[in-house]
Motif scaffolding. Structure first.
Motif, mmCIF file in Angstrom:
data_model
loop_
_atom_site.group_PDB
_atom_site.id
_atom_site.type_symbol
_atom_site.label_atom_id
_atom_site.label_comp_id
_atom_site.label_asym_id
_atom_site.label_seq_id
_atom_site.Cartn_x
_atom_site.Cartn_y
_atom_site.Cartn_z
ATOM 1 N N THR A 13 -0.960 3.199 11.102
ATOM 2 C CA THR A 13 0.008 3.565 12.129
ATOM 3 C C THR A 13 -0.934 4.339 13.280
ATOM 4 O OG1 THR A 13 1.683 3.455 10.973
ATOM 5 C CG2 THR A 13 2.074 4.425 12.957
ATOM 6 N N ASN A 14 -1.641 5.477 12.510
ATOM 7 C CA ASN A 14 -2.301 6.555 13.332
ATOM 8 C C ASN A 14 -3.590 5.656 14.208
ATOM 9 O OD1 ASN A 14 -0.661 8.824 12.711
ATOM 10 N ND2 ASN A 14 -2.064 9.425 10.996
ATOM 11 N N LEU A 15 -4.370 4.659 13.602
ATOM 12 C CA LEU A 15 -5.361 4.257 14.158
ATOM 13 C C LEU A 15 -4.630 3.200 15.145
ATOM 14 C CD1 LEU A 15 -8.046 3.264 14.273
ATOM 15 C CD2 LEU A 15 -7.558 1.547 12.430
ATOM 16 N N ALA B 211 0.892 -1.204 -0.051
ATOM 17 C CA ALA B 211 0.028 0.128 0.006
ATOM 18 C C ALA B 211 0.828 1.051 -0.076
ATOM 19 C CB ALA B 211 -1.132 0.092 1.257
ATOM 20 N N ASN B 212 0.294 2.404 -0.494
ATOM 21 C CA ASN B 212 0.890 3.556 -0.296
ATOM 22 C C ASN B 212 1.429 3.992 1.039
ATOM 23 O OD1 ASN B 212 -1.300 5.056 0.353
ATOM 24 N ND2 ASN B 212 -2.103 5.043 -1.849
ATOM 25 N N ASP B 213 2.385 5.009 1.109
ATOM 26 C CA ASP B 213 2.678 5.594 2.316
ATOM 27 C C ASP B 213 1.364 6.271 3.192
ATOM 28 O OD1 ASP B 213 4.953 4.724 1.824
ATOM 29 O OD2 ASP B 213 5.730 6.564 1.211
ATOM 30 N N SER B 214 0.543 6.955 2.453
ATOM 31 C CA SER B 214 -0.550 7.579 3.192
ATOM 32 C C SER B 214 -1.579 6.523 3.797
ATOM 33 C CB SER B 214 -1.372 8.267 2.468
ATOM 34 O OG SER B 214 -1.862 7.590 1.307
ATOM 35 N N THR B 215 -1.779 5.433 3.168
ATOM 36 C CA THR B 215 -2.659 4.370 3.937
ATOM 37 C C THR B 215 -1.945 3.831 5.253
ATOM 38 O OG1 THR B 215 -3.494 3.951 1.745
ATOM 39 C CG2 THR B 215 -3.482 2.019 3.354
ATOM 40 N N LYS B 216 -0.513 3.387 4.997
ATOM 41 C CA LYS B 216 0.216 2.904 5.992
ATOM 42 C C LYS B 216 0.390 3.708 7.294
ATOM 43 C CE LYS B 216 3.141 -0.068 3.401
ATOM 44 N NZ LYS B 216 4.431 -0.489 3.030
ATOM 45 N N ALA B 217 0.373 5.412 7.019
ATOM 46 C CA ALA B 217 0.290 6.187 7.934
ATOM 47 C C ALA B 217 -1.068 6.218 8.783
ATOM 48 C CB ALA B 217 0.663 7.538 7.375
ATOM 49 N N ASP C 253 -1.953 3.800 16.999
ATOM 50 C CA ASP C 253 -1.549 4.628 18.280
ATOM 51 C C ASP C 253 -2.845 5.149 18.913
ATOM 52 O OD1 ASP C 253 0.839 4.415 17.384
ATOM 53 O OD2 ASP C 253 1.116 6.610 16.148
ATOM 54 N N ALA C 254 -4.000 5.397 18.204
ATOM 55 C CA ALA C 254 -4.989 5.889 18.777
ATOM 56 C C ALA C 254 -5.644 4.777 19.944
ATOM 57 C CB ALA C 254 -6.062 6.330 17.877
ATOM 58 N N ILE C 255 -5.840 3.735 19.193
ATOM 59 C CA ILE C 255 -6.130 2.511 19.988
ATOM 60 C C ILE C 255 -5.299 2.229 21.272
ATOM 61 C CG2 ILE C 255 -6.761 0.170 20.039
ATOM 62 C CD1 ILE C 255 -7.754 0.438 17.063
ATOM 63 N N THR C 256 -4.055 2.310 20.960
ATOM 64 C CA THR C 256 -3.145 2.122 22.063
ATOM 65 C C THR C 256 -3.439 3.172 23.502
ATOM 66 O OG1 THR C 256 -1.315 1.341 20.654
ATOM 67 C CG2 THR C 256 -0.730 1.927 22.764
ATOM 68 N N LYS C 257 -3.627 4.416 22.920
ATOM 69 C CA LYS C 257 -4.008 5.358 23.955
ATOM 70 C C LYS C 257 -5.358 5.147 24.565
ATOM 71 C CE LYS C 257 -2.184 8.660 24.397
ATOM 72 N NZ LYS C 257 -1.213 9.254 25.442
ATOM 73 N N ILE C 258 -6.259 4.546 23.823
ATOM 74 C CA ILE C 258 -7.579 4.296 24.518
ATOM 75 C C ILE C 258 -7.256 3.069 25.825
ATOM 76 C CG2 ILE C 258 -9.733 3.044 24.417
ATOM 77 C CD1 ILE C 258 -9.927 4.583 21.667
ATOM 78 N N VAL C 259 -6.339 2.254 25.115
ATOM 79 C CA VAL C 259 -5.792 1.143 25.968
ATOM 80 C C VAL C 259 -5.124 1.588 27.458
ATOM 81 C CG1 VAL C 259 -4.476 -0.998 26.563
ATOM 82 C CG2 VAL C 259 -5.615 -0.695 24.331
ATOM 83 N N GLN C 260 -4.376 2.321 27.283
ATOM 84 C CA GLN C 260 -3.564 3.207 28.342
ATOM 85 C C GLN C 260 -4.703 3.846 29.358
ATOM 86 O OE1 GLN C 260 -0.977 5.771 26.273
ATOM 87 N NE2 GLN C 260 0.590 4.255 25.942
#
Length: 403
Positions: free
Chosen positions: A170-172, A161-167, A174-181
């Motif tokens: 990655t952002n998703l 996939a292109n870089d924007s899709t991978k980004a 990070d967001a779920i990880t924050k919810i877990v915290q």
């Protein structure tokens, strides 16, 4: 109030959990009826963890594989080997302990309404069907084998996939990880409710009848956690294993002990792996995978309770049969559910190779549920903390090899 909240969160999580435990015990022993409503805190905490864990695993694994740069090394082969060896050795230790300290059971309990697998082929069949299940169904039912399978396939497909899709992935992540915290920060309150419910409903006296069995189970798990696992780490990594082992038990084992779910403890292990600065390409896969197949504690439970049933019935077990039991325990443990009491339903499978009837085996399962407040907690603590231990050990071994 805000300053008080900030100060509370600045305290080490383990220390906050200890405070929650103490409060839960005191309330359960003094005014259980007055504050009975606090049991909902434990239920809500476990529910929140179980709700976020499947989507966390799904997104983290996709992100790890899709973002992996070709040629960048991971340690998954070593991790998988360590998982298999540790689970088998745990079953071996359990059988040896059962020979040294034979235990008999009072088979008078009524089995709970559960249906165990009828044989090893059914276990393997269930594993295969769990892998190819519908991805939406896997997420809804917290089927971690199915979640992992689909995450791996999608991760591989998204490598191009292109870089924007991978980004975005990655952002998703990070967001779920924050919810877990955020959820993990509520652990002291949730664990207070869990401890209160366990003591006020089950009571300490209810466990006394099976005291010897509990002591043997817990002692075996401690032996594996503090002797066998460190020995494995030392052989592989050639370094003092105890700083890693004790840190894992403290920061992962304690929360796993109270949540009693390897799956629910995945976020805790993810955070600890990050804290230990482990290779994210490895632990993003090895931690959720370990919650499914790294089941040393389950192998111990299956072996010891099956051997106890055999001793109760006067069945003589030769060494070859014991070896078969160890192998079966290891394979069955890998199929144990990631929820509380999952390994108990596999006891009839192990009993079947010793000629023990389902009726007797299910009474043993019922005893397992009675002592589960301690047995399953210790089992989960061993299973989940060793996910971190072996993930780190594999990385340390690789570093030693490349020096």
């Amino acid at each position: 109030m805000k300053n008080l909240f900030i100060k509370w969160n600045s305290i080490n999580l383990v220390n906050r959990i200890i405070v929650g435990i103490v409060i839960g015990v005191v309330l359960a022993l003094t005014i259980p009826e007055t504050v009975s409503g606090i049991t909902i805190l434990g239920t809500l905490f476990i529910s929140a963890l179980k709700a976020v864990a499947p989507i966390l695993v799904f997104v983290l694994v996709i992100n790890a594989i899709a973002s992996h740069v070709k040629g960048k090394a991971t340690n998954m082969k070593t991790v998988l080997l360590l998982y298999a060896v540790a689970t088998f050795l745990a079953g071996f230790v359990a059988v040896v302990v059962s020979y040294i300290f034979p235990t008999t059971l009072t088979l008078k309990t009524v089995a709970q309404d559960v249906t165990p697998p009828s044989g090893i082929l059914e276990v393997l069949e269930t594993l295969l069907f769990n892998i190819v299940t519908n991805p939406v169904s896997a997420l809804l039912n917290a089927n971690y084998l199915g979640i992992l399978a689909w995450a791996v396939v999608l991760g591989i497909a998204l490598k191009g996939a292109n870089d924007s899709t991978k980004a975005m992935i990655t952002n998703l992540s990070d967001a779920i990880t924050k919810i877990v915290q955020w959820v993990i920060s509520l652990a002291p309150i949730g664990i207070m409710g869990i401890v209160f419910e366990a003591i006020s409903t089950t009571g300490i006296s209810a466990l006394a009848e099976y005291g010897r069995l509990i002591v043997i189970l817990v002692a075996t798990m401690f032996f594996v956690a503090l002797i066998v696992n460190p020995l494995i780490v030392f052989v592989v990594a050639r370094r003092n294993p105890y700083p890693l082992v004790l840190t894992s038990l403290k920061e992962s084992g304690i929360t796993a002990f109270f949540t009693r779910s390897s799956a629910a403890n995945i976020p805790v292990n993810m955070a600890l792996a990050e804290k230990l600065k482990l290779n994210k390409d490895t632990y993003a896969v090895s931690i959720p995978l370990g919650a499914t197949i790294n089941m040393a504690g389950a192998a111990i439970t299956i072996s010891i309770l099956t051997m106890a049933a055999a001793h109760t019935l006067g069945i003589e077990i030769d060494f070859f049969t014991a070896v078969v039991l160890m192998v079966l325990s290891a394979v069955s443990a890998a199929g144990a559910s990631g929820v509380a009491g999952g390994s108990l339903l596999l006891i009839p499978l192990a009993c079947s190779i010793l000629g023990i009837s389902d009726d007797i085996a299910m009474q043993v399962v019922a005893i397992g549920f009675i002592i589960g407040v301690i047995q399953d907690s210790c089992e989960t603590a061993l299973n989940s903390s060793s996910d971190i231990v072996f993930t780190a050990a594999a990385e340390y071994a690789n570093e030693r090899k490349n020096k």
